[in-house]
Enzyme design. Structure first.
Site, PDB file in Angstrom:
ATOM      1  N   HIS C  38       8.864   0.106  15.458  1.00 24.01           N
ATOM      2  CA  HIS C  38       9.637   0.524  14.276  1.00 24.01           C
ATOM      3  C   HIS C  38       9.525   2.043  14.153  1.00 24.01           C
ATOM      4  O   HIS C  38       8.436   2.566  13.932  1.00 24.01           O
ATOM      5  CB  HIS C  38       9.105  -0.156  13.012  1.00 24.01           C
ATOM      6  CG  HIS C  38       9.280  -1.650  13.029  1.00 24.01           C
ATOM      7  ND1 HIS C  38      10.428  -2.276  12.622  1.00 24.01           N
ATOM      8  CD2 HIS C  38       8.435  -2.635  13.446  1.00 24.01           C
ATOM      9  CE1 HIS C  38      10.291  -3.597  12.763  1.00 24.01           C
ATOM     10  NE2 HIS C  38       9.093  -3.837  13.266  1.00 24.01           N
ATOM     11  N   ASP C 130      14.501  -8.554  13.269  1.00 25.62           N
ATOM     12  CA  ASP C 130      13.052  -8.508  13.029  1.00 25.62           C
ATOM     13  C   ASP C 130      12.713  -8.027  11.622  1.00 25.62           C
ATOM     14  O   ASP C 130      13.269  -7.061  11.127  1.00 25.62           O
ATOM     15  CB  ASP C 130      12.354  -7.601  14.040  1.00 25.62           C
ATOM     16  CG  ASP C 130      10.856  -7.594  13.811  1.00 25.62           C
ATOM     17  OD1 ASP C 130      10.250  -8.667  13.932  1.00 25.62           O
ATOM     18  OD2 ASP C 130      10.320  -6.532  13.469  1.00 25.62           O
ATOM     19  N   HIS C 157      12.364 -13.202  15.168  1.00 24.64           N
ATOM     20  CA  HIS C 157      11.199 -13.132  14.274  1.00 24.64           C
ATOM     21  C   HIS C 157      11.060 -14.531  13.695  1.00 24.64           C
ATOM     22  O   HIS C 157      11.800 -14.908  12.796  1.00 24.64           O
ATOM     23  CB  HIS C 157      11.459 -12.078  13.185  1.00 24.64           C
ATOM     24  CG  HIS C 157      10.442 -12.062  12.086  1.00 24.64           C
ATOM     25  ND1 HIS C 157       9.616 -10.994  11.854  1.00 24.64           N
ATOM     26  CD2 HIS C 157      10.119 -12.974  11.145  1.00 24.64           C
ATOM     27  CE1 HIS C 157       8.830 -11.244  10.818  1.00 24.64           C
ATOM     28  NE2 HIS C 157       9.119 -12.446  10.367  1.00 24.64           N
ATOM     29  N   HIS C 210       6.268 -11.201  18.505  1.00 22.59           N
ATOM     30  CA  HIS C 210       4.911 -11.331  17.940  1.00 22.59           C
ATOM     31  C   HIS C 210       4.430 -12.760  17.703  1.00 22.59           C
ATOM     32  O   HIS C 210       4.210 -13.170  16.571  1.00 22.59           O
ATOM     33  CB  HIS C 210       4.759 -10.517  16.665  1.00 22.59           C
ATOM     34  CG  HIS C 210       5.941 -10.559  15.716  1.00 22.59           C
ATOM     35  ND1 HIS C 210       6.514 -11.721  15.278  1.00 22.59           N
ATOM     36  CD2 HIS C 210       6.630  -9.548  15.136  1.00 22.59           C
ATOM     37  CE1 HIS C 210       7.508 -11.436  14.443  1.00 22.59           C
ATOM     38  NE2 HIS C 210       7.604 -10.122  14.357  1.00 22.59           N
ATOM     39  N   ASN C 256       2.958  -8.921   9.279  1.00 20.95           N
ATOM     40  CA  ASN C 256       3.802 -10.104   9.372  1.00 20.95           C
ATOM     41  C   ASN C 256       4.271 -10.287  10.812  1.00 20.95           C
ATOM     42  O   ASN C 256       4.938  -9.397  11.341  1.00 20.95           O
ATOM     43  CB  ASN C 256       5.015  -9.964   8.446  1.00 20.95           C
ATOM     44  CG  ASN C 256       5.774 -11.265   8.312  1.00 20.95           C
ATOM     45  OD1 ASN C 256       5.266 -12.324   8.668  1.00 20.95           O
ATOM     46  ND2 ASN C 256       6.995 -11.188   7.815  1.00 20.95           N
ATOM     47  N   ASP C 283       4.662  -3.897  17.903  1.00 19.80           N
ATOM     48  CA  ASP C 283       5.125  -4.050  16.515  1.00 19.80           C
ATOM     49  C   ASP C 283       4.601  -2.885  15.662  1.00 19.80           C
ATOM     50  O   ASP C 283       4.225  -3.065  14.509  1.00 19.80           O
ATOM     51  CB  ASP C 283       4.710  -5.396  15.918  1.00 19.80           C
ATOM     52  CG  ASP C 283       5.491  -5.732  14.649  1.00 19.80           C
ATOM     53  OD1 ASP C 283       6.411  -4.957  14.281  1.00 19.80           O
ATOM     54  OD2 ASP C 283       5.187  -6.759  14.028  1.00 19.80           O
ATOM     55  N   HIS C 287       3.916   2.756   7.698  1.00 17.41           N
ATOM     56  CA  HIS C 287       4.234   2.680   6.273  1.00 17.41           C
ATOM     57  C   HIS C 287       3.577   3.847   5.550  1.00 17.41           C
ATOM     58  O   HIS C 287       2.468   4.255   5.892  1.00 17.41           O
ATOM     59  CB  HIS C 287       3.737   1.362   5.667  1.00 17.41           C
ATOM     60  CG  HIS C 287       4.559   0.178   6.074  1.00 17.41           C
ATOM     61  ND1 HIS C 287       5.888   0.078   5.763  1.00 17.41           N
ATOM     62  CD2 HIS C 287       4.239  -0.931   6.780  1.00 17.41           C
ATOM     63  CE1 HIS C 287       6.352  -1.065   6.264  1.00 17.41           C
ATOM     64  NE2 HIS C 287       5.378  -1.684   6.891  1.00 17.41           N
TER      65      HIS C 287
END
Lengths: 304, 167, 405
Positions: C38, C130, C157, C210, C256, C283, C287
C-alpha cells in the site's frame, strides 16, 4: 497497592480482600454526622465519561467527594471530545490540569489501557466497551460477602448476555480470585468463542443451575441483540433465560438475586423478583459508593 | 503504670462520670480496655470504650505507601457532651494526637477532650500535652521507644533502643 | 560484487558474468518483488507516498512492488493506475506496478473497467479490492472469467463481511478475554473455499491475499491438488506474530486479517515450505500516527513491512536462499506478470539484484525507517540480517544500507 485499576485481574486475593475490608470501613461513614474524610484533600479526580452513565458517574463522584478530593466531570457530550479530539490529546489536557486520577468510561474495549500510557496519574476503569468493569465486580463481591458472610465456595450463576458484558468478565475474574465458583448461563450465541479458557463453568440451562446457586446475577440484555439474530424473540429469551417467580422459588432459602442495573423488567428479570427481599439491587447501588471510596483511597491515599 | 493512670483519671474527673475512653490503634485499644477494667474495679463504674482509627487524618499519609484502614467504633451513646479521653501508648511528636483530634471532630462534639498515655518520651513537635501519664521517660531523639502489650504482643514491656543499634 | 554465488559483473543493466571462484559471505538474491504494497498515494500522502514507499521498498531489497488499489481516488480507472505508474517511474527506486480495483470504488457492486486498465500504460494484470472482499459470488465469478481475456488474475481479500461485522482481532480466547469483537478464521476460509471452487469451475486464475489460518492452507492445498489455477501469499507478520500481542490494546498489532494463533503460524510456515503457499508478500500498510495512537477499535488495521520483510522471512524460515528467492522474487513476479523481474541470477538476465548481509544485527527503530509512517510491529526488536545493496537494472538504489536517493 497497584497504580491503576484496569481489570479485575489486576487484583490478587490479598488486594481484593483489602479493597472489600476498606470498603466496609468506608461504609460505616454513611451513618456518621460528617460523611466526609480528609484522605484525598488536594487531590484531583477526573471523571472522563465517553458514554452516558449517570449512575456510575454519580457513584464515583460521591466517592471522591466523601474523601475530599476535587472532582472534575469531563463528559464527552458538549466538549471538545465530540469535536473529534483524540483520547491522547484529551489525556494530555488532563495531565496538564494535574489530574491525580482519571476515572474513565468508554465504549471501546481497552481505552483505559491506552489512557494509562498517556497520563501520569492513576487510571480507574469505570467500564470499557465489552471488556471489564472492575469496580462493579468489587461492589458485587462486597454485596455477596455482606449478605452471605463469605465468598469462598459460593456458587454464583451469571446469567444472560455474557458475550457483550463487561460486568460478567470482571466478575468471573474477581470471583475466581476470591474462591467462588462461577457458572455462566446463556444461550450459546451469547457466550464468546473461547469462553472455555475462562475460570468458570458454562451452561445453557438455567433451570438446571438454579437449585445449587447461592447467588444468581442477571445481566442486562439489550433488546437490539434480537435483530442481530442472537435470539429469536424477547418472549423466548424471557422464557428460557429470564428470572421469574417459579425459578426464584427453586432457589435455596438463603440465595440472593443480583442485577447491575439498569434492569429490563419483564425481560431478564420479573418485577416480583426485582422487588423481593432476595434482591440486592438497591444495596448494590449503596455499596458502589463505599467500594469506589475504597478503590480511590487505596490508589491515591499514599505516596504517589 | 495503668493503675496509676486509672487513679489519676478518677481523681481528676471525680469518679469518671460521663466519660468515654477512645483507644487509638494499635496499642491504644487494649490499653483503653485495661484502663476501663481498672476503673471498674476501683470505682465500680462502667466506662464505655471505643476505638478511633486516625489513618485517614494523618498528616504523613502522602509520604508513605497507602495504609490499610483500622476500624473505628464509637461506643453506644455517642460522644456529644461527654468527656472523651484519648488513649495511646507513646506520646512523641504529638502528630497522632492532632490527627485524633481532627478525626474526633467529624464524629461529634465532646464536652472536653483529654489525653492519657502510657509513656511520654518528649520531643513534641506540636503544642500538645498529656493529661494522664503512666511514666515520663526522657529520651534522645536517636532512640526508639517500643511498648509491648500482652493482648497484642504477647508480653507487657517498654523497650528503649538506639535506632542505630543492630537488633 | 562478491557474493555467495561468486563475483557478479554487470554491464548496461545486465548480468554479464558470475565467477564462482570468488565467493563471499554476502547473499545475492534476485531483486525482491512485493505482490502486496500500500503506497497510499493518491489520497493519504501524510502516511506514505509513491516515492517514500519506493525508498522503503528499495531498502528492503525490493526492485518491484505491486501497489494496491485502495487509494483515494480508488485505482479503478486507467487514469488513476497510469498516475501511480508514472509516479513510480519518476521516483525511479523500484518498478511500481499498479493493481487495479475489481469493482468501482471498491464498492463490490459493479465491475471496474478492468480491460481499460489492462490496456493502459500501466498494463495492469492483477486486480484486487484488497481491504474489501469481493463478497458477491456472482460478481466474483464474472471478474474471474472476465480477466481471462488478458491473462489477468483476481487477488482476493478473503473475508466474509457478514461474519466480520465490527471485527477487531482473531476470534478466540484472547478476544473473548479482551472484549474485542472476534474475526473468525471461518470468515476467511469460507470465501477461499467458495473462490477456489469458482476458479476451478470457470478455469480462471485466482490469487489469495494474506492467507492467515491453518484451515486456509488446507483448502488451498486441496484446490491445488485439483489442478486449479490458484496461488496464495502469506505476510511476514503472519509467519511470526500471534494474537497474544493484542493484550495491551496497542493498535500497532491491529491488522487485517488479524494475527492468529501459534498453530496457525506453524501451519503457514509449513504451507510455505511445502509449496501450498507460493510467495511472501508484505501487505505493507502505512498509517499516520493519529490512526494508530488511539483506541484499538478506532485504529486502522495494517503494519509496515517492506524494510523488515527479508529479515523476518530468514528468521522464520531459515537461511534457505533458493527458496527465499523463489518466495520473494520468482513466484510473485510470475503471478504479477512482471517479466523483467524474478529471474534467477544468471548471465544475460536483467541486473535486478539484492545483496543481503546475513550476519549484521540491527534493532528496528520506527523513526529511522524510510516510510513516512511508524507503525512497525517490530519496534525495538533485534533482527539478524539486513539488505546491504539493491540494484535495479544495474543501477544501485541502495548502497551500504542507505538509499542512493
Amino acid at each position: 497497592m497497584i497504580k491503576h485499576l484496569l481489570s479485575a485481574a489486576d487484583l490478587d486475593a490479598a488486594a481484593a480482600t483489602l479493597v472489600l475490608d476498606t470498603a466496609a470501613e468506608m461504609a460505616s461513614l454513611a451513618g456518621r454526622e460528617v460523611k466526609k474524610l480528609p484522605a484525598l484533600r488536594g487531590r484531583t479526580v477526573v471523571n472522563l465519561f465517553y458514554e452516558d452513565s449517570t449512575r456510575t458517574r454519580i457513584s464515583f463522584e460521591a466517592a471522591a467527594k466523601r474523601l475530599s478530593a476535587d472532582v472534575i466531570n469531563f463528559s464527552a457530550k458538549g466538549s471538545s471530545v465530540s469535536k473529534g479530539e483524540s483520547l491522547k490529546d484529551t489525556a494530555l489536557t488532563l495531565q496538564a490540569m494535574g489530574a491525580d486520577a482519571v476515572v474513565i468510561r468508554h465504549p471501546a474495549s481497552g481505552a483505559p489501557h491506552r489512557l494509562a500510557n498517556w497520563v501520569e496519574g492513576s487510571v480507574v476503569n469505570a467500564g470499557d466497551g465489552t471488556h471489564e468493569h472492575p469496580t462493579q465486580a468489587l461492589l458485587d463481591a462486597y454485596t455477596m460477602r455482606s449478605r452471605l458472610k463469605r465468598l469462598a465456595g459460593l456458587n454464583v450463576a451469571i446469567v444472560g448476555d455474557v458475550l457483550h458484558s463487561r460486568v460478567a468478565r470482571s466478575n468471573v475474574q474477581l470471583l475466581h480470585t476470591l474462591g467462588a465458583k462461577v457458572t455462566l448461563v446463556a444461550p450459546p450465541t451469547l457466550l464468546p468463542v473461547g469462553v472455555g479458557a475462562w475460570p468458570a463453568a458454562t451452561s445453557y440451562d438455567l433451570d438446571a443451575v438454579v437449585p445449587d446457586s447461592d447467588v444468581v446475577m442477571m445481566l442486562r440484555v439489550q433488546r437490539e441483540r434480537m435483530n442481530q439474530a442472537y435470539f429469536p424473540s424477547e418472549r423466548e429469551y424471557a422464557r428460557r433465560y429470564g428470572f421469574d417467580v417459579p425459578r426464584m422459588r427453586r432457589l435455596p432459602e438463603h440465595a440472593i438475586v443480583m442485577h447491575p442495573g439498569p434492569m429490563n423488567r419483564g425481560m431478564e428479570i420479573a418485577p416480583e423478583v426485582a422487588d423481593s427481599p432476595r434482591s440486592t439491587i438497591v444495596e448494590q447501588v449503596a455499596n458502589g459508593v463505599s467500594v469506589r471510596m475504597a478503590v480511590l483511597y487505596l490508589l491515591l491515599g499514599g505516596k504517589a | 503504670m495503668v493503675d496509676r493512670i486509672a487513679h489519676q483519671i478518677l481523681e481528676k474527673t471525680s469518679g469518671a462520670a460521663e466519660t468515654v475512653l477512645l483507644g487509638i490503634p494499635t496499642r491504644g485499644v487494649p490499653l483503653a480496655r485495661r484502663l476501663a477494667a481498672r476503673i471498674a474495679t476501683f470505682e465500680g463504674a462502667e466506662i464505655p470504650v471505643g476505638v478511633l482509627d486516625i489513618t485517614l487524618y494523618r498528616d504523613d499519609l502522602r509520604l508513605q505507601a497507602t495504609r490499610a484502614l483500622g476500624h473505628t467504633e464509637v461506643p453506644p451513646g455517642g460522644l456529644d457532651g461527654r468527656r472523651v479521653i484519648l488513649v495511646d501508648d507513646v506520646l512523641f511528636s504529638g502528630r497522632t494526637v492532632r490527627a485524633a483530634l481532627d478525626a474526633l471532630k467529624d464524629l461529634g462534639r465532646p464536652r472536653t477532650v483529654q489525653l492519657a498515655v502510657l509513656v511520654d518520651r518528649g520531643h513534641r513537635e506540636l503544642p500538645i500535652r498529656a493529661d494522664y501519664v503512666g511514666k515520663n521517660i526522657p529520651t534522645s531523639i536517636e532512640e526508639s521507644v517500643r511498648v509491648s502489650i500482652a493482648e497484642h504482643d504477647g508480653t507487657d514491656a517498654v523497650v528503649i533502643k538506639n535506632r542505630g543499634a543492630q537488633t | 560484487m562478491i557474493t555467495n554465488l561468486g563475483e557478479i559483473t554487470v554491464e548496461d543493466g545486465v548480468i554479464v558474468s558470475i565467477n564462482p571462484d570468488k565467493k563471499g559471505p554476502k547473499i545475492a538474491l534476485p531483486g525482491l518483488v512485493d505482490l502486496h504494497t500500500h503506497l497510499r498515494e493518491p489520497g493519504r500522502e501524510d502516511a506514505e507516498t509513491v516515492e517514500s514507499g519506493s525508498r522503503a521498498a528499495a531498502l528492503g531489497g525490493y526492485t518491484a512492488v505491486c501497489a494496491m488499489a485502495n487509494t483515494s481516488p480508488v485505482a479503478d480507472t486507467a487514469g488513476v493506475v497510469e498516475q501511480v505508474w508514472r509516479l513510480g517511474r519518476e521516483a525511479g527506486l523500484v518498478d511500481v506496478q499498479p493493481i487495479g480495483a475489481v469493482t468501482v470504488g471498491l464498492g463490490g457492486e459493479q465491475l471496474a473497467e478492468l480491460g481499460a486498465m489492462a490496456d493502459s500504460a500501466a498494463r495492469v494484470r492483477v486486480f484486487s479490492d484488497d481491504g474489501h472482499c469481493v463478497s458477491d459470488p456472482r460478481l466474483m465469478r464474472r471478474a474471474l472469467e472476465y480477466v481471462k481475456a488478458f491473462d489477468g488474475v483476481i487477488a482476493q481479500h478473503a473475508e466474509e463481511p457478514r461474519l466480520t461485522t465490527g471485527a477487531q482481532m482473531n476470534e478466540g480466547e484472547v478476544a473473548a478475554r479482551l472484549g474485542l469483537v472476534g474475526w473468525p478464521a471461518v470468515a476467511e476460509e469460507a470465501i477461499i473455499a467458495r473462490d477456489v471452487l469458482l476458479a476451478g469451475h470457470v478455469g480462471a486464475r485466482l490469487h489469495i491475499c494474506h492467507v492467515s489460518t491453518a484451515g486456509s492452507v488446507e483448502l488451498i492445498r486441496w484446490a491445488k491438488s485439483k489442478g486449479w489455477r490458484v496461488t496464495a501469499e502469506v505476510t511476514p507478520h503472519h509467519l511470526l506474530l500471534t494474537e497474544d500481542l493484542a493484550v495491551d490494546y496497542d493498535p500497532v498489532y491491529k491488522v487485517n486479517p488479524p494475527l492468529r494463533t501459534e498453530a496457525d503460524v506453524l501451519a503457514l510456515r509449513k504451507g510455505l515450505q511445502d509449496g501450498t503457499i507460493d510467495c511472501v508478500a508484505t501487505d505493507h500498510a502505512p498509517h499516520s500516527v493519529e490512526d494508530k495512537e488511539c483506541e484499538w477499535a478506532y485504529a486502522r488495521p495494517g503494519m509496515l513491512g517492506l524494510e523488515t520483510a527479508l529479515a523476518i522471512v530468514v528468521q522464520t524460515m531459515g537461511p534457505q536462499w533458493d527458496r527465499i528467492a523463489d518466495w520473494m522474487s520468482v513466484a510473485p513476479a510470475k503471478i504479477a506478470g512482471l517479466t523483467g523481474h524474478g529471474h534467477a541470477l544468471q548471465p544475460g538476465q536483467p541486473a535486478n539484484i539484492t545483496i543481503f548481509d546475513p550476519d549484521v544485527r540491527w534493532t528496528v527503530d520506527p523513526t529511522a525507517l524510510a516510510s513516512r509512517s511508524r507503525n512497525t510491529p517490530y519496534a525495538g526488536m533485534e533482527l539478524r540480517g539486513r539488505v546491504e545493496a539493491t540494484y535495479l537494472r544495474g543501477e544501485p538504489t541502495v548502497l551500504n544500507g542507505k538509499a542512493t536517493r
